[in-house]
Design an enzyme around this catalytic site. Structure first.
Site, mmCIF file in Angstrom:
data_model
loop_
_atom_site.group_PDB
_atom_site.id
_atom_site.type_symbol
_atom_site.label_atom_id
_atom_site.label_comp_id
_atom_site.label_asym_id
_atom_site.label_seq_id
_atom_site.Cartn_x
_atom_site.Cartn_y
_atom_site.Cartn_z
ATOM 1 N N HIS A 17 40.152 43.468 34.191
ATOM 2 C CA HIS A 17 39.886 42.799 35.159
ATOM 3 C C HIS A 17 40.226 41.194 34.844
ATOM 4 C CE1 HIS A 17 39.045 41.152 39.291
ATOM 5 N NE2 HIS A 17 38.838 39.968 38.481
ATOM 6 N N GLU A 18 38.572 41.197 34.076
ATOM 7 C CA GLU A 18 39.161 40.160 32.496
ATOM 8 C C GLU A 18 40.221 39.577 32.771
ATOM 9 O OE1 GLU A 18 36.659 38.460 34.670
ATOM 10 O OE2 GLU A 18 35.246 39.326 35.135
ATOM 11 N N HIS A 44 43.604 38.332 33.822
ATOM 12 C CA HIS A 44 42.880 36.477 33.714
ATOM 13 C C HIS A 44 43.197 35.942 33.281
ATOM 14 C CE1 HIS A 44 40.684 36.140 37.658
ATOM 15 N NE2 HIS A 44 39.884 37.442 37.165
ATOM 16 N N GLU A 98 42.293 36.730 42.170
ATOM 17 C CA GLU A 98 41.657 37.033 41.822
ATOM 18 C C GLU A 98 42.387 38.476 42.343
ATOM 19 O OE1 GLU A 98 38.961 37.247 40.625
ATOM 20 O OE2 GLU A 98 38.539 34.802 40.148
#
Length: 1424
Positions: free
Chosen positions: A1010-1011, A1014, A1033
Site C-alpha cells: 500500500h505505502e 503511493h 487512497e
C-alpha cells in the site's frame, strides 16, 4: 453558599449572623440523632429566623428548630442508613470467580459474618445489590458453645433505593449476644466499585471489621487480595479449581476489600513489602513506579511515626481501570499510571493512593458526609509528600494556586455545597466525592491548617490523630481536637480553637473575601488599616503592583498568582479602580512561573471583557502572551518540565486569543498540561487524523470558482504560488530540553495576482515576528505591517504588508519560528523505548497526514501547492537524521555544542504533507535493491527478513506495470514504535515497527505494498483537493491487492478484494447517511472525517478501482494507468483525468464499450449508495430464450427497502448460466441505465447468476424460483461457481433476507450451503453476515444452534480434508483460525447479535479505518 449571598436572596433574614458555628450545635443528641442530623448540616444564615431573635436567643432558636428538623430529616435518612442494632466484627468470605466468557463471568460464594447484637431486634438488615441468595441455606447461629440456630422467617430485598437485604427472624436476637450469619450467594456479573455487589455486608464506612478472604479460580490464573497468601488447595470437584487462602486483615471498612484474578507478575521494589503488579508484557515498564512506591511509603511512615500496618502493599495496574482505588494492601490503578511506555509513572496518583493507607483506611470517616476527612486530607498529603520526593517541581504551590482557584470557582456558585455535605438520599453520596469541593477545597483546608499551625505542629497533630483513632471511624471533631492539642502543646497561643477557626469553612459553603483599606491614620508610628470583606484600596494596590515590577523575586509564586487572580476577579465585579485593573496583565509580560500563568490564563478573559475597547485590550493581551512565550522559548536557561508545560499553556492561550470568541474565552486547558507534568496522560490530542496530497495551483483556482463559497473561509487564496522551500530545523530530542524545536523556513514564491497580504498555514508555531523578512527578486526588503493568526479554524498565519506584491514578480519569505514536539504521531513527534541496557532511548519523526506539516514549519499546506524542498536537520551528535532525500553532508552546529547539522539533497516537486524527518539511533538494513533500505533500531535488525525480501519485489512489480521508474534516488522503510499504520512520505516511508519487523521476521505485505503504491498514486500524481482523496487512497488500496498478488502468487489477493473491500463498502453505502466518494468538504473537520473515512474512501474506493479493472481487463487498464501517470507526473489531478486516460486506453484496445469510462464510473463516485439489482424470470420465451426483468433501486437498511430515493446508476450487467458457466467473461452483456429493462438469457431450466466474479458494485436479488435453482446448484459439491460468486450469493442473500426481500424458505436454506465449503473467502463473507440469519429467525436460539452445527462441521471438514488438497498452508491456517474464532463468538452470551470482523485476522490490524484515522491534535472544544 455563604451568608452574604443568602441574605441577598432572603432579605427577611437580615439579622442572621455570618459564619456562625451551627454545626457544633447540630452534634448534640443521641448517636441515632447524630447520624440523622449529620446528613443536613446547614449554615445558620440559611435558616429563616424572626427578626426579633438576637444574641444568645439565636442559639435557643436554633435548638428549637433542630427538633423540628430531626423529625423530617432523620425519617428520610433512616430509609437508607443501616440500623445500629447489630455491629459486625469479622467476615469469612469465600468466592469463586468464573473468569470465562463461556460462564458469562459469573461468581458465587459464601459469606459468614460475626456480629454482636447491641439492641434486641427480630430483623437483620444488610446491604445486597443484585446478588442471588440461596435462601434455603442461609444460617444464623448463636456464637457460643451452644451454637443454637435462630429461625429465619423470610427475606426481602430492596435494590432500587437503599439496596437492602432484610432477614426477618422467628425470634428476637438478644442484646449483648454474639451471632454468626452465613449466606450462600451468586452474582451475574462482577461489579468493580461496590462491596454489596460482591458479597452481602454491612456496607457503611463506620462499620469496620476484619476479613478472611478465600478465592477460587481456574489453574491458569492467580488470585491476589488485601493480605498475603497463606496456602492454596486444589478442589477435586469441580476440577482445575484452585482455592487461595489469605491472611486475616486488620480492622477495616468493607469498601476496602479487594480481589484480583488474572495472569499477573509481581515486580519487586527496594521495599520487601511492596510490589508492582502488572501483566508480564509490561514488567519492564514499571521503572518509576518501583522507585516511587518505596519512597512514598517511607515518607509517610517517617513523618507520621505510624508504620503501615499490613505485611504487604501491592500496586496493581489494570487495563481499563479508571484512576486509582486505595484498597488496603492492594491498590488499583489504571495500568498506564504505573507502567507507561517510557517507564514513567504518576507520582501524584501513587502518592494519593498510598496516603489513603492512613487517611481513609487506618482512620476512616464515620459517614460520607465528612468524606473530606478521607479525600480532602489525602489530597493535601498528595502534594505535600510529592514535593518531598521530587523537589524539582512546586507541587505544594500547585495545591495553593490552581487547586485553590478551582475550589473557589466552585464556591462562587450559588449552588455550592458545604464540605460537610447534606446526604438526604443515596444519590447524594456522589456529592461526597465532588472533585472541586471535596478534593480541591478539602486539600486546601488541609493546606490552610498547615500554614496556621506550621509543619511541625500539624504533623504532630496528625500523629496523635492516627494514634488515637487507628482502625476506628471519626468525625471532623476528632481531627480538630488532635490538632488543637498539638497547637496548645507547642504553645502557639491561638485566640480561637482549631475547630472554631476551621469548622465554619467545612460546614458552610462559599468563601470570604477580605478588604484592606489604608485609613491614612497613624498610631504609634504605624499605619492603621481598616479590614472588612473585599480587597485593597487603590493606593495599596498600586504599591503592590509597583513592588512586583521592581522586586518580583521577593514574592513567592503563590502570592503573585493570588494577586493576579484576586485582582482580575475583583475587577470583573467593578470593585477595583479601572486604572489599577489595566496594570494586572502587564505584570505577566516577563512572568516565567507556570503557577502564576495557570491562574492568569483562567482570569485574563475578565480584563478583555471589562475593557471599554475590548478589541484594543485583546490586542494588548495577545502581545503580552506572545512576549512571554517568546521569552520562555528563547531563554538560555536549561528548560525544566515546568517551562515545557508553561510553553504549552501559552501556545494554547495564544491560539484561543486568536479565535472568533476570544473576548469570551475562558481557558481551562491548563488541566491537560498539569496532566502532562504530574500524570503524563497525554490526553491533549483528540481530533482525528489521516493522510495525503496535490495538483496544479492554477487548475485549483479555476475549480474553486465553481465551489461553494464556504470553502473559501479555510482554503488558501491562489494569489501567490510557492516553488521552493529551504527548511532548517533544530530538534532538541531530550527530556531535559523539553523536546522543543526551532528553525527557519525560506519560501520562494511567485505573485500571480497583486495582493497586500500573504496567507499561509501555521499551527501553534511561535514566530519571531521581528525577524520575519520579505525580499523581492532583487534582494530588497519589503516592509511588513503586522501579523495575525487564526488557530481556531483555518490555521492561518496572515502577514499584512505596507505595499502590495506585484503581479509576476518572485519573492523570498523568511520566517524564524519555534515549536514543541508532540508526544503522539502528529507533526514533529517524539517517542521512546527501553534499550537493551535498560535505559530509555528517544527518537523523533514526522506524521503530517493531511494538515500537520503546518505544525512543523509555516507553509502552504494544501496538496495542490507543490514545490521542491531542501531540508537540513540539526540534532545531537549521538543521533542520526533521515529525510526524503539522501544525505549530502554533516557539519558541527555553529551554536550548539555536541550538535550537528545534516544537509539533504533537494527533493523533486511534491506536496508539503509528504515531507519527512526521522531522528534517532537507527540502522539501515540493505536489500537487494541498492535504492532501498529497511530502517530500524539496531536491536531488531535481525527481525526484518520479510521486509527486506518484499520491498525490492514490490517496487520492481510497480515499475514493470506502471512503466515509470521510481523517481527518487533512495527509498527508506522506517519502523517506529508507537506509529499507526503507515505514511507514504516520498523516499522515507514510515510504518508501525511491527509492520516491518516482528517475531520470526514477519512483515505485513499488504501494508508495504500500500505505502509503496503511493509513490505513484498520491506522490507522483496527487489529488487536487481532498474531496477526491479516493484518487490517492482508493486507487492505492486497489493497487495493494493487485500488486500483492504478483509478489505472493500463492494467495488470491484479488478474491480478497472482491469479498472484503466490496462488502465493507456496500455495508457503509446501505446507510442513509453514507457520503459519495467525491466527498463534501465544507469545513476543515470534513477533511479527516469525510476524505479519509475508511469504509468509504479505502474500501469502497478500492472496490471501484477493482470494478474499473474488471471492466477494462488487465492490459487496457494498465495501459490507461501508465498514460495517467505519464501525463500528470509531479502534478495534481481530478477524477476526470483518470477517467480520460482509462477511456483512451479502452478505445485503443477496441473494447467497444457503449459508454465512456466517465459515464460508467462517475455516478458511482459522485452518488452515495449501492444499487440493488433485482432479476425476475417472467416465464416468457423469446426465440427459445427466457425473458428476465432486471431492475435497480438504491439499497437501504430499511425493511422491504421502502424509501423515496430514486438514485440510478449505469450498471454493467454480466451473468453466467449452467449451460454457459464462464465466470471469467466480464464483457458487458447489457447496460442497466434506467430503473428497469428486460434481457433474454439462453437456457430453459438453467440457473442464472449475475455479476461474474463480482465485477460490478451492486447486490443482486432474484425471484424465488431462480434463488432455488442457484441454491440447488450451490449445495452440489461439484458446482462451477468461483469463490467470489459463492461469497456474493451468501452475502447478498443474508442481507436481503434480513430486510424481508427474499422468501423465508429460501432464507432458511442459505446457511446450509456452507456445509461443504472449505474456501477461506467464502467463509470470510459468511462470518461477516451469518448473524443476519440469526437476527431474522423466528426462533433465534434454534437458528443459533443450527449455525453452530454448520460451523462445527466446516471446522472438522477443513481440518481433515484440506490437508490432502491443494489449499496453501497459510490459507488453511487462516480458515481454521477463523472458524474457531467464530465458533467461540457463537458460544458467547450475545451470539445472536455477534458480528465477526475478519479484517484483524487477515490484514494484521492494517486496513481498518483506525489505521489512518489517527489521533491528531487538541480539539478546539477542550480549550474553550
Amino acid at each position: 453558599m455563604d451568608c452574604q449571598r443568602v441574605l441577598e436572596r432572603f432579605p427577611e433574614n437580615a439579622t442572621a449572623g455570618r459564619w456562625a458555628l451551627l454545626p457544633t450545635i447540630l452534634r448534640m443528641g443521641s448517636r441515632t440523632h447524630w447520624q440523622s442530623i449529620s446528613l443536613t448540616p446547614l449554615p445558620l444564615c440559611s435558616i429563616p429566623m424572626p427578626k426579633t431573635v438576637k444574641g444568645t436567643g439565636i442559639m435557643h432558636f436554633a435548638k428549637a428548630l433542630i427538633g423540628a428538623l430531626l423529625i423530617a430529616v432523620s425519617t428520610n435518612a433512616q430509609n437508607f442508613r443501616l440500623p445500629l442494632n447489630v455491629i459486625p466484627s469479622h467476615y469469612d468470605i469465600e468466592v469463586q470467580v468464573k473468569l470465562d466468557p463461556a460462564e458469562d463471568f459469573t461468581f458465587s460464594g459464601i459469606v459468614s459474618i460475626n456480629f454482636t447484637c447491641v439492641e434486641a431486634t427480630d430483623t437483620v438488615v444488610i446491604h445486597n445489590y443484585n446478588l442471588t441468595v440461596d435462601e434455603a441455606n442461609v444460617v444464623l447461629q448463636a456464637r457460643d458453645e451452644s451454637g443454637t440456630s435462630v429461625g429465619i422467617d423470610r427475606h426481602e430485598y430492596e435494590w432500587d433505593y437503599a439496596k437492602f437485604q432484610t432477614i426477618f427472624l422467628t425470634e428476637s436476637l438478644v442484646a449483648g449476644h454474639d451471632y454468626r450469619l452465613t449466606i450462600p450467594y451468586s452474582g451475574t456479573h462482577l461489579e468493580p466499585t461496590s462491596s454489596r455487589a460482591l458479597y452481602p455486608c454491612f456496607d457503611e464506612p463506620g462499620l469496620k471489621a476484619t476479613f478472611s478472604i478465600t478465592v477460587g479460580h481456574t489453574n491458569k490464573y492467580q488470585a491476589f487480595t488485601n493480605m498475603p497468601l497463606t496456602s492454596s488447595a486444589v478442589d477435586p470437584d469441580p476440577p482445575n479449581i484452585i482455592w487461595d487462602y489469605h491472611e486475616t486483615t486488620v480492622v477495616m471498612s468493607p469498601y476496602l476489600v479487594a480481589i484480583i484474578v488474572g495472569d499477573f507478575t509481581r515486580v519487586p521494589t527496594s521495599d520487601p513489602r511492596q510490589f508492582i503488579l502488572v501483566r508480564d508484557e509490561v514488567t519492564n515498564l514499571t521503572g518509576d513506579a518501583a522507585v516511587f512506591a518505596p519512597a512514598i511509603l517511607n515518607e509517610m511512615e517517617t513523618r507520621l511515626s505510624t508504620p503501615f500496618p499490613l505485611p504487604k502493599l501491592d500496586h496493581a495496574g489494570l487495563v481499563g481501570f479508571s484512576g486509582g482505588m486505595e484498597n488496603y494492601g492492594l491498590i488499583f490503578y489504571n495500568e498506564d499510571e504505573v507502567a507507561r511506555s517510557d517507564g514513567s509513572a504518576s507520582l501524584t496518583l501513587m502518592a494519593h493512593e498510598t496516603s489513603h493507607m492512613w487517611t481513609g483506611n487506618l482512620v476512616t470517616c464515620q459517614w460520607w458526609d465528612v468524606a473530606w476527612l478521607n479525600e480532602g486530607m489525602t489530597h493535601f498529603f498528595t502534594y505535600f509528600i510529592a514535593e518531598k520526593i521530587d523537589r524539582k517541581f512546586p507541587y505544594f504551590d500547585k495545591l495553593g494556586t490552581e487547586m485553590m482557584d478551582k475550589a473557589m470557582g466552585y464556591d462562587f456558585k450559588p449552588s455550592a455545597l458545604p464540605m460537610v455535605i447534606p446526604i438526604i438520599q443515596p444519590n447524594d453520596i456522589s456529592n461526597a466525592f465532588g472533585g472541586d469541593l471535596i478534593y480541591k477545597r478539602g486539600g486546601n483546608i488541609g493546606r490552610m491548617m498547615y500554614y496556621l499551625l506550621g509543619e511541625e505542629v500539624l504533623i504532630e497533630g496528625m500523629k496523635n490523630y492516627f494514634a488515637d483513632n487507628q482502625f476506628k471511624s471519626v468525625t471532623e471533631e476528632h481531627l480538630f481536637t488532635a490538632l488543637n492539642n498539638a497547637a496548645e502543646a507547642a504553645g502557639l497561643e491561638l485566640e480561637y480553637s482549631v475547630s472554631e477557626l476551621i469548622s465554619p469553612f467545612t460546614n458552610q459553603a462559599g468563601y470570604p473575601l477580605v478588604n484592606v483599606t489604608n485609613t491614612g491614620v497613624k498610631e504609634d508610628g504605624k499605619s492603621v488599616y481598616k479590614v472588612s470583606q473585599v480587597n485593597y484600596d487603590t493606593v495599596t494596590w498600586n504599591k503592590i503592583l509597583d513592588a512586583l515590577k521592581v522586586s518580583r523575586k521577593t514574592f513567592p509564586n503563590t502570592n503573585v498568582a493570588a494577586i493576579i487572580s484576586d485582582g482580575l476577579q475583583l475587577c470583573r465585579l467593578n470593585l477595583v479602580d479601572p486604572d489599577v485593573c489595566k496594570r494586572f496583565p502587564e505584570k505577566l509580560r516577563n512572568e516565567r512561573s507556570l503557577i502564576v500563568w495557570l491562574t492568569a490564563a483562567k482570569n485574563l478573559h475578565t480584563a478583555i471583557a471589562n475593557a471599554a475597547d475590548t478589541t484594543a485590550e485583546l490586542t494588548r493581551i495577545k502581545k503580552i502572551v506572545k512576549k512571554a512565550e517568546f521569552n520562555v522559548m528563547r531563554s538560555r536557561e536549561v528548560m525544566t518540565p515546568e517551562h515545557e508545560s508553561l510553553l504549552d499553556l501559552l501556545r494554547n492561550f495564544s491560539k484561543h486569543l486568536e479565535g472568533p470568541n476570544a473576548t469570551r474565552s475562558y481557558i481551562s486547558s491548563h488541566e491537560a498540561f498539569w496532566d502532562k507534568i504530574f500524570e503524563d496522560k497525554e490526553q491533549d490530542l483528540k481530533m482525528q487524523f489521516s493522510h495525503h496530497k496535490i495538483g496544479t495551483v492554477l487548475e485549483t483556482a479555476a475549480y474553486r470558482e465553481e465551489s461553494e463559497t464556504i470553502s473559501q473561509e479555510f482554503r488558501l487564496p491562489t494569489k501567490i504560488i510557492p516553488s521552493h522551500y529551504d527548511v532548517d530545523i533544530v530538534a532538541k530530542l531530550d527530556p531535559d530540553e523539553n523536546f522543543t524545536f526551532f528553525g527557519t523556513v525560506d519560501i520562494f514564491f511567485t505573485c500571480v495576482e497583486a495582493t497586500d497580504s500573504i496567507i499561509l498555514h501555521n499551527w501553534l508555531l511561535l514566530v519571531d515576528e521581528a525577524n520575519v523578512l520579505l525580499q523581492d527578486q532583487s534582494g530588497n526588503l519589503l516592509n511588513i505591517d503586522h501579523h495575525e493568526y487564526d488557530w481556531d479554524y483555518a490555521e492561518f498565519q496572515k502577514i499584512f504588508l505596507v505595499d502590495p506584491l506585484e503581479l509576476g514578480n518572485n519573492y523570498k519569505l523568511t520566517i524564524p519560528y519555534a515549536g514543541n514536539m508532540s508526544s503522539v504521531p502528529s507533526g514533529l513527534w517524539y517517542g521512546s523505548y527501553v534499550g537493551d541496557q535498560g535505559s530509555v532511548e528517544y527518537f523523533a519523526g514526522t506524521q503530517h497526514g493531511t494538515v500537520s506539516t503546518r505544525a512543523v514549519f509555516p507553509c502552504f499546506d494544501e496538496p495542490a501547492f507543490k514545490a521542491t524542498f531542501r531540508i537540513s536537520v540539526g540534532h545531537h551528535s549521538k543521533y542520526s537524521a533521515f529525510s526524503n532525500m539522501p544525505l549530502v553532508e554533516t557539519i558541527p552546529h555553529p551554536d550548539l555544542s555536541d550538535y550537528v547539522t545534516d544537509y539533504f539533497e533537494i527533493s523533486p516537486v511534491m506536496s508539503t504533507y509528504i515531507v519527512a524527518i526521522v531522528i534517532g539511533d537507527y540502522t539501515r538494513v540493505p536489500t537487494d535493491d541498492p535504492k532501498q533500505f529497511v530502517l530500524v533500531r539496531d536491536e531488531i535488525t535481525g527481525l526484518t527478513g520479510d521486509a527486506v525480501n518484499y520491498v525490492p519485489d514490490i517496487l520492481r512489480e510497480m515499475e514493470a506495470r506502471f512503466l515509470i521508474p521510481y523517481p527518487l534516488p533512495k527509498l527508506d522503510h522506517a519502523g517506529l514504535i508507537g506509529f499507526g499504520g503507515g505514511m507514504e512520505n516520498y523516499g522515507l516511508i514510515l510504518y508501525v515497527e511491527d509492520g516491518i519487523a516482528s517475531e520470526e521476521g514477519k512483515a505485513n505485505l499488504e501494508l508495504l505494498t500500500h505505502e509503496i503504491a503511493h509513490m505513484w498514486a498520491g506522490n507522483l500524481v496527487t489529488c487536487e483537493w481532498w474531496d477526491v482523496s479516493w484518487l490517492n487512497e482508493g486507487m492505492t488500496e486497489f493497487f495493494t491487492f493487485l500488486i500483492a498478488g504478483f509478489v505472493d502468487t500463492t494467495y488470491p489477493y484479488m478474491d480478497l478484494l472482491a469479498t472484503r473491500l466490496m462488502e465493507v463498502g456496500m455495508d457503509y453505502d446501505s446507510d442513509s447517511s453514507a457520503l459519495p466518494l467525491v466527498v463534501p468538504i465544507n469545513e476543515p473537520a470534513d477533511i479527516d472525517q469525510n476524505a479519509f473515512n475508511g469504509p468509504l474512501i479505502y474500501y469502497r474506493g478500492g472496490a471501484i478501482g477493482g470494478v474499473i479493472y474488471q471492466l477494462l481487463g488487465d492490459q487496457a487498464f494498465l495501459a490507461g494507468i501508465q498514460t495517467y501517470f505519464a501525463q500528470h507526473m509531479f502534478q495534481t489531478v481530478r477524477e476526470e483525468d483518470l477517467f480520460l486516460a482509462l477511456n483512451t486506453a479502452a478505445e485503443e484496445a477496441g473494447l467497444g464499450l457503449e459508454y465512456s469510462v466517465a459515464d460508467l464510473i462517475s455516478p458511482f463516485t459522485n452518488q452515495a449508495g449501492v444499487p440493488l439489482v433485482t432479476v425476475t424470470n417472467t416465464g416468457v420465451k423469446e426465440n427459445g430464450k427466457s425473458v428476465y426483468t432486471v431492475s435497480q433501486r438504491r439499497l437501504l437498511n430499511v425493511m422491504n427497502n421502502e424509501h423515496n430515493d430514486d438514485t440510478l446508476w449505469p450498471i454493467v450487467l454480466t451473468w453466467a448460466t449452467s449451460s454457459a458457466p464462464d465466470f471469467e467473461d466480464k464483457t458487458p452483456k447489457a447496460y442497466l441505465t434506467e430503473a428497469s429493462m428486460t434481457v433474454t438469457i439462453a437456457g430453459d431450466d438453467d440457473w442464472v447468476l449475475f455479476n461474474n466474479k463480482r465485477s460490478g458494485y451492486y447486490r443482486v436479488n432474484y425471484d424465488t424460483v431462480t434463488w432455488t435453482k442457484i441454491l440447488d446448484a450451490l449445495e452440489n459439491a461439484g458446482n462451477p461457481f468461483p469463490d467470489t460468486n459463492i461469497a456474493a450469493v451468501i452475502s447478498d442473500a443474508l442481507e436481503l433476507c434480513l430486510l424481508g426481500l427474499v422468501d423465508p424458505d429460501v432464507c432458511d436454506r442459505i446457511p446450509n450451503t456452507l456445509g461443504n465449503q472449505t474456501s477461506l473467502f467464502v467463509w470470510i463473507s459468511a462470518v461477516r453476515n451469518l448473524h443476519k440469519s440469526i437476527a431474522r429467525a423466528a426462533d433465534e436460539v434454534a437458528e443459533l444452534n443450527r449455525i453452530k452445527e454448520i460451523v462445527n462441521r466446516a471446522e472438522f471438514d477443513t481440518s481433515m480434508r484440506t490437508r490432502k488438497e491443494s489449499m496453501p498452508d497459510d490459507q488453511h491456517k487462516k480458515l481454521l483460525n477463523l472458524l474457531k474464532d467464530f465458533k467461540h463468538h457463537l458460544e458467547g452470551s450475545n451470539a445472536a447479535n455477534t458480528f465477526i470482523s475478519l479484517d484483524e485476522e487477515l490484514r494484521n490490524k492494517r486496513l481498518q479505518q483506525q489505521q489512518k484515522d489517527m489521533i491528531r491534535r487538541i480539539s478546539h472544544d477542550e480549550h474553550s
